[in-house]
Design an enzyme around this catalytic site. Structure first.
Site, PDB file in Angstrom:
ATOM      1  CE  LYS A   9      79.592  37.621  22.589  1.00  0.00           C
ATOM      2  NZ  LYS A   9      79.788  37.148  23.987  1.00  0.00           N
ATOM      3  CE1 TYR A  49      74.628  37.444  25.685  1.00  0.00           C
ATOM      4  CE2 TYR A  49      75.477  39.682  25.743  1.00  0.00           C
ATOM      5  CZ  TYR A  49      75.528  38.388  25.254  1.00  0.00           C
ATOM      6  OH  TYR A  49      76.482  38.043  24.318  1.00  0.00           O
ATOM      7  CG  PHE A  57      79.514  39.069  34.655  1.00  0.00           C
ATOM      8  CD1 PHE A  57      78.883  39.068  33.406  1.00  0.00           C
ATOM      9  CD2 PHE A  57      79.345  37.956  35.480  1.00  0.00           C
ATOM     10  CE1 PHE A  57      78.103  38.010  32.996  1.00  0.00           C
ATOM     11  CE2 PHE A  57      78.553  36.881  35.069  1.00  0.00           C
ATOM     12  CZ  PHE A  57      77.930  36.918  33.830  1.00  0.00           C
ATOM     13  NE  ARG A  85      75.771  27.421  22.704  1.00  0.00           N
ATOM     14  CZ  ARG A  85      75.772  28.407  23.550  1.00  0.00           C
ATOM     15  NH1 ARG A  85      75.644  29.650  23.144  1.00  0.00           N
ATOM     16  NH2 ARG A  85      75.917  28.206  24.813  1.00  0.00           N
ATOM     17  CB  THR A  91      80.967  30.596  28.055  1.00  0.00           C
ATOM     18  OG1 THR A  91      79.702  30.008  27.746  1.00  0.00           O
ATOM     19  CG2 THR A  91      80.796  32.082  28.310  1.00  0.00           C
ATOM     20  NE  ARG A 102      82.202  32.223  22.717  1.00  0.00           N
ATOM     21  CZ  ARG A 102      81.016  32.033  23.265  1.00  0.00           C
ATOM     22  NH1 ARG A 102      80.757  30.892  23.892  1.00  0.00           N
ATOM     23  NH2 ARG A 102      80.085  32.962  23.197  1.00  0.00           N
ATOM     24  CG  ASN A 112      82.745  35.089  24.704  1.00  0.00           C
ATOM     25  OD1 ASN A 112      82.188  36.046  24.159  1.00  0.00           O
ATOM     26  ND2 ASN A 112      82.114  34.276  25.525  1.00  0.00           N
ATOM     27  CG  HIS A 115      75.176  35.598  20.778  1.00  0.00           C
ATOM     28  ND1 HIS A 115      74.862  35.129  22.029  1.00  0.00           N
ATOM     29  CD2 HIS A 115      74.079  35.374  19.997  1.00  0.00           C
ATOM     30  CE1 HIS A 115      73.612  34.668  22.017  1.00  0.00           C
ATOM     31  NE2 HIS A 115      73.116  34.804  20.793  1.00  0.00           N
ATOM     32  CD  GLU A 126      69.653  34.509  20.804  1.00  0.00           C
ATOM     33  OE1 GLU A 126      70.421  34.100  19.905  1.00  0.00           O
ATOM     34  OE2 GLU A 126      69.858  34.323  22.022  1.00  0.00           O
TER      35      GLU A 126
END
Ligand code: IDP
Ligand code: MG
Length: 153
Positions: A9, A49, A57, A85, A91, A102, A112, A115, A126
């Site tokens: 990100k 998303y 948010f 993951r 998160t 993270r 964070n 993804h 995805e």
């Protein structure tokens, strides 16, 4: 073998953490089958998303995810969706376990770092969202037999 989608990100790109994230992926033994830099926009984020578009948010999320280009990657490995993951952590970076990306690199619930696809079914969707088939490479590094036992391969 299974595949998963990773997005490095803007929070990681801004902080020059691309190399550290990619290094951990390589150290773990996951195969990088696709990798490129792209600019996200609101249209693709509303798809990616979709479960969050009605949350208050969401505008901030779009702003943070479009702040710089991102790196998208396809990783290949046995159980790689769950493996990456787990490596990503919870998160919220303040709650993510030390040792996770993270947990080690961020203090935010939004900025964070990465993804990670959350299921094999979503990973397929995805990957198709961000990659065309000719951008995903099917090769086996020569050291695979040192990352897996013979009966796992
Ligand atoms: P995940 O990235 O751990 O799968 P999701 O619930 O799917 O978490 O949320 C996607 C992304 O949306 C998060 O990684 C984070 O950047 C952002 N996000 C999720 N929940 C919040 C929140 O409560 N406030 C701000 N941003 C959030
Ligand atoms: Mg998610």
């Amino acid at each position: 073998m299974e595949q998963t989608l990773v997005i490095i990100k803007p929070s990681a790109v801004e902080r020059r953490l691309i190399g550290k994230v990619v290094g951990r992926i390589e150290d773990k033994g996951m195969i990088i089958s696709g990798m490129k830099m792209i600019q996200l926009d609101e249209r693709i984020l509303r798809e990616h998303y979709a479960h969050l578009v009605d949350r208050p948010f969401f505008p901030d999320l779009v702003k943070s995810m479009t702040a710089t280009p991102v790196i998208v990657m396809v990783l290949t490995g046995i159980d790689v969706v769950n493996v990456f993951r787990t490596m990503t952590g919870s998160t919220n970076g303040r709650k993510a376990a030390p040792g996770t990306l993270r947990g080690d690199f961020c203090m935010s619930g939004q900025a964070n770092i990465v993804h990670a696809s959350d299921s094999p079914e979503n990973a397929k969707i995805e990957i198709a969202r961000f990659f065309s088939p000719n951008e995903i490479f099917n090769y086996a590094p020569v050291d695979m037999s040192f990352f897996y036992a013979d009966d796992e391969l």
